[in-house]
Design a protein around this motif. Structure first.
Motif, mmCIF file in Angstrom:
data_model
loop_
_atom_site.group_PDB
_atom_site.id
_atom_site.type_symbol
_atom_site.label_atom_id
_atom_site.label_comp_id
_atom_site.label_asym_id
_atom_site.label_seq_id
_atom_site.Cartn_x
_atom_site.Cartn_y
_atom_site.Cartn_z
ATOM 1 N N THR A 40 97.022 7.313 29.474
ATOM 2 C CA THR A 40 98.046 8.267 29.891
ATOM 3 C C THR A 40 97.855 9.577 29.133
ATOM 4 O O THR A 40 97.800 9.596 27.907
ATOM 5 C CB THR A 40 99.456 7.720 29.618
ATOM 6 O OG1 THR A 40 99.618 6.480 30.321
ATOM 7 C CG2 THR A 40 100.526 8.706 30.067
ATOM 8 N N ASN A 65 97.160 8.393 38.837
ATOM 9 C CA ASN A 65 98.593 8.439 39.155
ATOM 10 C C ASN A 65 99.193 9.643 38.439
ATOM 11 O O ASN A 65 99.499 9.584 37.250
ATOM 12 C CB ASN A 65 99.280 7.151 38.711
ATOM 13 C CG ASN A 65 100.775 7.169 39.002
ATOM 14 O OD1 ASN A 65 101.267 8.029 39.749
ATOM 15 N ND2 ASN A 65 101.507 6.244 38.410
ATOM 16 N N ARG A 66 99.341 10.735 39.177
ATOM 17 C CA ARG A 66 99.868 11.965 38.582
ATOM 18 C C ARG A 66 101.383 11.945 38.718
ATOM 19 O O ARG A 66 101.951 12.403 39.716
ATOM 20 C CB ARG A 66 99.249 13.200 39.228
ATOM 21 C CG ARG A 66 99.423 14.455 38.406
ATOM 22 C CD ARG A 66 98.352 15.481 38.698
ATOM 23 N NE ARG A 66 98.378 16.582 37.734
ATOM 24 C CZ ARG A 66 97.507 17.591 37.719
ATOM 25 N NH1 ARG A 66 96.529 17.633 38.616
ATOM 26 N NH2 ARG A 66 97.593 18.537 36.811
ATOM 27 N N THR A 67 102.040 11.422 37.689
ATOM 28 C CA THR A 67 103.486 11.245 37.739
ATOM 29 C C THR A 67 104.227 12.578 37.707
ATOM 30 O O THR A 67 105.379 12.658 38.132
ATOM 31 C CB THR A 67 103.966 10.362 36.581
ATOM 32 O OG1 THR A 67 103.565 10.948 35.334
ATOM 33 C CG2 THR A 67 103.341 8.967 36.680
ATOM 34 N N SER A 68 103.583 13.618 37.191
ATOM 35 C CA SER A 68 104.095 14.988 37.245
ATOM 36 C C SER A 68 102.885 15.896 37.120
ATOM 37 O O SER A 68 101.758 15.431 36.892
ATOM 38 C CB SER A 68 105.105 15.261 36.117
ATOM 39 O OG SER A 68 104.439 15.317 34.865
ATOM 40 N N CYS A 72 99.466 12.419 33.668
ATOM 41 C CA CYS A 72 98.616 11.671 34.587
ATOM 42 C C CYS A 72 98.194 10.357 33.922
ATOM 43 O O CYS A 72 97.884 10.332 32.723
ATOM 44 C CB CYS A 72 97.386 12.493 34.950
ATOM 45 S SG CYS A 72 96.578 11.988 36.467
#
Length: 436
Positions: A40, A65-68, A72
């Motif tokens: 992360t 998975n680019r959470t914002s 990432c």
């Protein structure tokens, strides 16, 4: 295609937060290939170069998975190695010199890598010799295939060794360190780069299970391990943005506070701007640059003209010489800017001269700036951004100038500075991104 339209002469005021460090991001994100576990990354700068690298990883079948926009999660548990030898990879990586950073991690984990012809800034030759020679000393075979245009790197086994680097290249050191983390035996790197970005990479690798000592010095010792695991990492604030905002405040007579500036990792950057006469206050981890009607360049004790030059860390970073040069335009006094590393990085001064600056370009590496002392404003013109740092230097000049300036080829600026137009608008700048 977009351009920036800038109407200068406004005093900028307010607070601005620097993005995550671009130069760190390219190394850290490449390092996720060293492990099949989740990594992360926080405080990722939302800029073109970094986004291109993340796209490359996704196309290599790395789970992204680019959470914002700033965080990432990567998982490289099913990497498509053959993608690195494809025309698609060659085309995309040709736009991004930082793609070479994938090679060290690929060699460490998969014992092969491909390096296409590098892209990036148009600022003269940027050698890859340090990377390749370091890989070869670890036991890598190098072949250049003229038909596909790739350097093919292969190794049956990477073996630790002693090496003395010809130059303390930051990216070269980072690439060699990543390769050495999973080599057999111990690798010693002398004349290694020791920039904060490299320190960050080494600390992250150690959290993943690497055994790296000497962090922060120019002598690194890496004991090879068999496996690296997942981790969480946060980027430092971008020191180049911090320096750019200091110069911006001075040139526009602005009153600007740089929040969360990462002062402990700025080295001599604040001191170099103080040598130009720029006042600043440290408040916790914030830097306040008060409005100054004038600032005077220091002289040496014997009365000699100040020289500011680039040098490997802890010396002054070459990425800020363009900013220092443009900041000196309105100072009292003169300064010699000596750009040692890149022979084309000062050629943008012709545009500054056209704007009314008093600059003598001595040769491709040296320029003398004779301060205007605020007696004359720069005038707005149409210009083109040749590289990331020169582009922002021209933008700073435009924001301080009288009248309208148009800056073309702003993709170069977007490569290194996220949403720079909207962030400057929040400080009161009259800047628009216009499609043409």
């Amino acid at each position: 295609m977009n351009v920036f339209e800038v109407r200068g002469g406004k005093k900028l005021q307010g607070e601005i937060v620097p993005q995550g460090a671009k130069n760190e991001a390219l190394q850290i994100i490449s390092a996720v290939l060293l492990t099949p576990e989740e990594v992360t990354i926080n405080n990722i700068p939302d800029i073109l170069d970094v986004n291109l690298l993340i796209e490359l990883l996704s196309e290599m079948n790395v789970k992204v998975n680019r959470t914002s926009r700033s965080t990432c999660i990567f998982k490289a548990d099913d990497v498509n190695i053959d993608y690195l030898h494809s025309p698609e990879f060659k085309k995309k990586s040709g736009r991004l010199r930082g793609s070479v950073m994938l090679a060290g991690a690929m060699l460490a984990r998969y014992k092969k890598a491909f390096i296409p012809k590098p892209g990036g800034d148009k600022i003269g030759r940027r050698r890859l010799d340090t990377h390749v020679i370091g890989f070869q000393k670890l036991g890598t075979q190098l072949d250049y295939n003229q038909e596909d245009g790739f350097f093919h790197l292969t190794a049956e086994e990477l073996k630790g060794t002693y090496m003395l680097l010809d130059e303390p290249s930051v990216t070269g050191t980072a690439n060699i360190v990543m390769a050495a983390t999973m080599a057999t035996g111990t690798t010693t790197i002398y004349n290694a780069a020791c920039e904060p970005y490299l320190q960050q990479l080494c600390k992250m690798l150690n959290r993943m299970g690497a055994k790296i000592s000497g962090i922060g010095s120019n002598l690194l010792v890496i004991e090879g391990v068999d496996y690296l695991g997942g981790t969480t990492h946060a980027m430092l604030p971008d020191m180049i943005e911090v320096g750019s905002f200091i110069g911006l405040a001075a040139m526009t007579k602005g009153d600007i506070t740089i929040k969360n500036a990462g002062i402990n990792d700025l080295g001599i950057i604040p001191e170099k701007f103080r040598q130009l006469g720029i006042a600043m206050d440290f408040k916790g981890d914030d830097i306040h640059i008060p409005s100054q009607d004038s600032y005077t360049i220091q002289k040496y004790l014997d009365g000699g003209v100040l020289t500011i030059y680039d040098h490997p860390w802890p010396g002054f970073t070459p990425d800020l010489l363009s900013i220092v040069l443009v900041t000196a335009i309105q100072a009292h006094g003169s300064v010699l800017i000596h750009q040692k590393m890149f022979e084309s990085r000062l050629f943008f001064v012709d545009k500054l001269i056209e704007m009314g600056a008093q600059i003598i370009l001595c040769d491709p590496h040296r320029a003398v700036v004779i301060g205007l002392e605020r007696e004359h404003q720069l005038r707005g013109i149409t210009m083109s951004s040749p590289d990331i740092r020169a582009g922002v230097a021209l933008l700073i000049a435009a924001l301080s100038a009288e009248g309208k300036s148009t800056i073309q080829n702003i993709e170069q600026i977007d490569r290194g500075y996220q949403n720079i137009d909207t962030r400057l608008q929040a400080l009161g700048a009259d800047i628009k991104r216009v499609a043409i």
